[in-house]
Design a protein around this motif. Sequence first.
Motif: not given
Length: 579
Positions: A356-358, A413-415, A470-473
């Motif tokens: 998971n990458i933010h 997963s990219i947010s 927004s926090n597009v994932t």
Amino acid sequence: MFLYFFEYVIQIFFPGALLAAPEIASVATLGPQSTLYVTNEFISPDGFRRSASVINGVYPAPLIIAQKGDNFKLNVANYLSDNTMHRSTSIHWHGVLQRGGTNWADGAVGVSQCPISPNRSFLYQFNATEPGTFWYHSHYGTQYCDGVRGALVVYDPDDPHKTLYDETTVVTLGDWYHIQSPSLDILPAADSHLINGKGRYPRGPLTDLAVVNVEQGKRYRLRIVSISCDAFYTFSIDDHPLTVIEADGESVVPVRGIDALKIFAGQRYSVVLVANQPVGNYWIRSIPPPPDSNAALITFDEDSLNSAILRYKGANVHGQPSTKPTQINILRETQLHALINPMAPGKPIEDGGDKNIHINLAFDEETQLFKLNGATFIPPKVPVLLQILTGTPPGQLLPEGSIYWLPRNKSISISIVPGKKDTPHPFHLHGHSFSVVRSANTPEDPMPGYNYIDPVRRDTVNLGDADSGSNVTIRFTTDNPGPWIFHCFAFLWITESVMKSSHIDWHLERGMAIVFAEDPEDVPTVIRPPGKLAVNILLKEFPVLNSFVTEQWQYLCPIFDNLPASMTSISTVMVLPTS
């Protein structure tokens, strides 16, 4: 095959002999095995005449068509000579996933290749593994905004939506600039917006508009392609509700009764239009957002800006539509659901990927640079793919801070938040379609939830406006080894000055990108830039030619690096003040 090989050998030893000025016959479409001649021509798509960089003499570039499973062999011959624009080039096949080890043909300068220098050619080879609506454009410098952009369609004989339409056509939407792009300001406003390469600018001549011809009673699949450099559009056709059946090359469950849709730079939609209205002329509208400096561009007045004509067979060919817009039901991205294998990878929870990458997107006002997680992307002189192939460990890949190592066959997963500067940003991922498990907050859909069951799959996503919350994932599976760039699509420009002196301009050149190094350990065995396999028979007969073939891709960098300043310097065009 021998012709392409012969051209390569000749250009290495006798470059002047190969690329003499061509006689180019402009054609509306090209097949999967064609030569793309990149030249400078004077064109006036909106009535303003300027020098441009074009493919095969036309703008937009010719439509490339293929069938699913076809083998593309596209020879790009660079004849560019206008020193007010970039003269090196590359071509990216936007939406083509380059599966099967053809990352080297992705066209991203600094990631998968060096530029194609002037008076050189390069053969791109890859397979049409996925059907759908795509496009192709220069992935080098400001060049595609000067005209190197066009549509590409891979047809599917087993199209799951083939019973919904009788005929198909392509509609391109794009912004246009009267001044050569290297001479424009950092974030320029477009002078006009074109549909199928035609349009008008405020207070300009009443040039012919594009016409889409239909016949009453028939159903049409319109493949809408945004070849825009920056602007996004609200697209609609007066009195004709649309059914959406595709997003970015991925079939979706049909969404009916749509009056309008927003389409961002690099995105594509297929919609079905039923020609069931009275015979006549109807406005096709492609309305951009309000520019900072040219509010006249958003108007739709007697000049008929941002428009084309839907013309029924039998209608007055000299008549101008008098129809009014109906934009009540605007498409929401969350209405789109993948038709095939709709489940998103990973666990059905937030941060449910194996990795998971933010990403925090910021803009440094002092340096005027974008930063993703604190790092500004500066394209490396040695492409990332070449670094991997020559044994650079994943932790030492350049540019430092902008390379993210991803293990193979894992859910990612990219947010990413939208940032504060010059929003909204459309982000495009090379090498993958992804599931949009959380869309951007928009006026039409202010609080979208998470959808892990059947989200839309696409390759370009809007991050939303600043301060929208927004926090597009997105989610995807690492099943395609290679370095793949993930970047803001608006103003995707890497120039000679970047490659030679690390000067940075506009969005990507101002750092708005990262590169995913996917399964770098297996890259040397999976990706083999071109290609002994493609010319085995020839090499058996002429073994002395072996080194030339296998080193064709590798020659791009030393040839470009040794170009004289006279081939890379750019002359600034004076920008006259507007009244």
